[in-house]
Design a protein around this motif. Sequence first.
Motif, PDB file in Angstrom:
ATOM      1  N   ALA A  51       0.667  -0.881  -0.063  1.00 61.32           N
ATOM      2  CA  ALA A  51       0.208  -0.131   0.042  1.00 61.32           C
ATOM      3  C   ALA A  51       0.841   1.300  -0.422  1.00 61.32           C
ATOM      4  O   ALA A  51       1.000   2.408  -0.442  1.00 61.32           O
ATOM      5  N   LYS A  52       1.999   0.770   0.713  1.00 53.53           N
ATOM      6  CA  LYS A  52       3.387   2.613   0.901  1.00 53.53           C
ATOM      7  C   LYS A  52       3.538   3.037  -0.191  1.00 53.53           C
ATOM      8  O   LYS A  52       3.252   4.420  -0.944  1.00 53.53           O
ATOM      9  N   ASP A  53       3.493   1.967  -1.147  1.00 50.55           N
ATOM     10  CA  ASP A  53       4.125   2.461  -2.865  1.00 50.55           C
ATOM     11  C   ASP A  53       2.770   3.423  -3.667  1.00 50.55           C
ATOM     12  O   ASP A  53       3.083   4.245  -4.434  1.00 50.55           O
ATOM     13  N   TYR A  54       1.793   2.937  -3.377  1.00 49.32           N
ATOM     14  CA  TYR A  54       0.331   4.330  -4.050  1.00 49.32           C
ATOM     15  C   TYR A  54      -0.043   5.051  -2.420  1.00 49.32           C
ATOM     16  O   TYR A  54      -1.199   5.684  -3.599  1.00 49.32           O
ATOM     17  N   ALA A  55       0.141   5.450  -1.765  1.00 48.72           N
ATOM     18  CA  ALA A  55      -0.215   6.120  -0.635  1.00 48.72           C
ATOM     19  C   ALA A  55       0.047   7.564  -1.220  1.00 48.72           C
ATOM     20  O   ALA A  55       1.592   7.762  -1.718  1.00 48.72           O
ATOM     21  N   ALA A  56      -0.780   9.032  -0.527  1.00 50.79           N
ATOM     22  CA  ALA A  56       0.108   9.836  -0.898  1.00 50.79           C
ATOM     23  C   ALA A  56       1.297  10.061  -0.137  1.00 50.79           C
ATOM     24  O   ALA A  56       1.303   9.497   0.844  1.00 50.79           O
ATOM     25  N   GLU A  57       2.522  11.154  -0.732  1.00 51.53           N
ATOM     26  CA  GLU A  57       3.628  10.895  -0.016  1.00 51.53           C
ATOM     27  C   GLU A  57       3.748  11.616   1.307  1.00 51.53           C
ATOM     28  O   GLU A  57       4.726  11.233   2.187  1.00 51.53           O
TER      29      GLU A  57
END
Length: 542
Positions: free
Chosen positions: A303-309
């Motif tokens: 999920a981290k790769d698609y989360a907002a910065e």
Amino acid sequence: MSASREKKQRQGDGLSEKQRREAEEVQKARSKKILYTVIGIVCAVLVIALLVWNSNFFQRRTVAATVGDKQYTVGDVAFYYNNAKQTIRNYANYGLVTYNASLADDQQTIDDTTAQNLSLYVGLTAEAGQTYAQFFQDRALEALQNEALLCAAAAEDGYTLSDAGKQSVEESVTSYKQSATDYGYTLAAYLRAVYGPYMTESTFREHLTNSTLASEYAQHYQESLTYSDEELTAYYQEHADTMDTFDFRAFYISGAPAAKTDADGNTVEATDAEKAAAMGLAKTQADAMLRRLQDGEAFNAAAKDYAAEDAKANYDDPDYNRQTRLGSAVASYDYAEWLTDSARKDGDVTVVESSSGYYVLQFHGRWLDDTTHYSADIRHILVMAETGEPVQNEDGTTTTPEPTEEQYAAAKAKIESIQAEFEAGDRTADSFAKLAETYSEDPGSNTNGGFYKVTQSTSFFADFKNWCLDEGRQSGDLGVIQNTQSSQWGYHLIYFQDWGPLVWKNTAQSALSSADTNAWIESRMPSYPTAAVEKGMAKVIG
């Protein structure tokens, strides 16, 4: 009459000719006085009748509705008609319904959105195209029917309005009196302004009292219903999808196009093609994340790769984003059907489309929580800390300063002495109750032994509530809690008396008793048929 006979009659009365003429004049004057008196009385009656008519004395007694064999006047119906109207006005202020207070009720109709919102959010039945006058009339008749049948049932049961109910009525009347004063009205004039020209203080108080009694008795009836564990379990089995607790993760990937503005800074609506492209990208990302989960990658790592910065760092915590929620809390989500499927097992993953994006989900488990209690029965004693003298503010208001450390310490010393007195006795709920009635400075409980039923929705401050609802509590536990809330400064001595029902049992009990109470009320309705009386109802509508 012959001349000789007339002469004999004159001789017989013993009066001279002059005396007879004087007597005739007196008689004429007396007759004229009587006539003028009669005319005066008639005029006075007409004036009084006109004043009474202008005061709406007769109009407000016009029958506007019947419930069973009882007639209700214009004022009676106006009480509930205008209550319904005020409710709609409040909803209109929040944009829930469309209602124009400047238009006549029979000149505006309920639109589709209003009908849907009333049904969905308020539980009121309204038909699109129906005038508001008809809608308010229907609500008024329903309320009168409810009042009539429940007050009759209370009388049959020997149930009378509680002291708390009487106090509630008086507080409402006092509130109206204060509002009347604030607006420069007498109470009578204010009630007419709010409820229409036919409302009186006596009618207002009568229906305020009756409606309070009806509500109170319905609650009394519902609380009198009991159910066996088998019945509660059967209810749970039928409603497990909303009563179970679910353990899962959900990551949302938005399919909304990036916001755009024109040269002037105004928002530019995305085109259909742009919307479709954004949803397509969201689906591609959701499917890619799903494949990584299926390959065994940890949920938060993917999920981290698609989360907002600005949110990526949160996903470094392996426990982040894991949810445990009741089924009722997720029932409105697009993924509820997948989550509550009885075939779900730990580790299942999927992608679920919503109206504006995609959810990536991972299921971990579901269970019935049979450890958490809905409520706790406690008793408490409040000792208030002394404070300094109120301080006058520049705006004319006053502020009471918070107690000093010494003042708090004095309150704590007193509460500890009360605790010592309790512990030196038999340490029972009854002995604590006697101390509460002797020492407690809490006006809400010092006349009932300091008793409260504490639930998660009870408006006690956090430290107090958390102590009471700690699942490790046992009967007889004591606790001392400091209260630092403004105007409530001091210390509480709390006695834990007993646990209430488990959350799931309370849910089942409430649902069953509510349904059975409604069914009981509906079973009595045929004995209280309602009907509007056109002439009187027209006065209510205005």
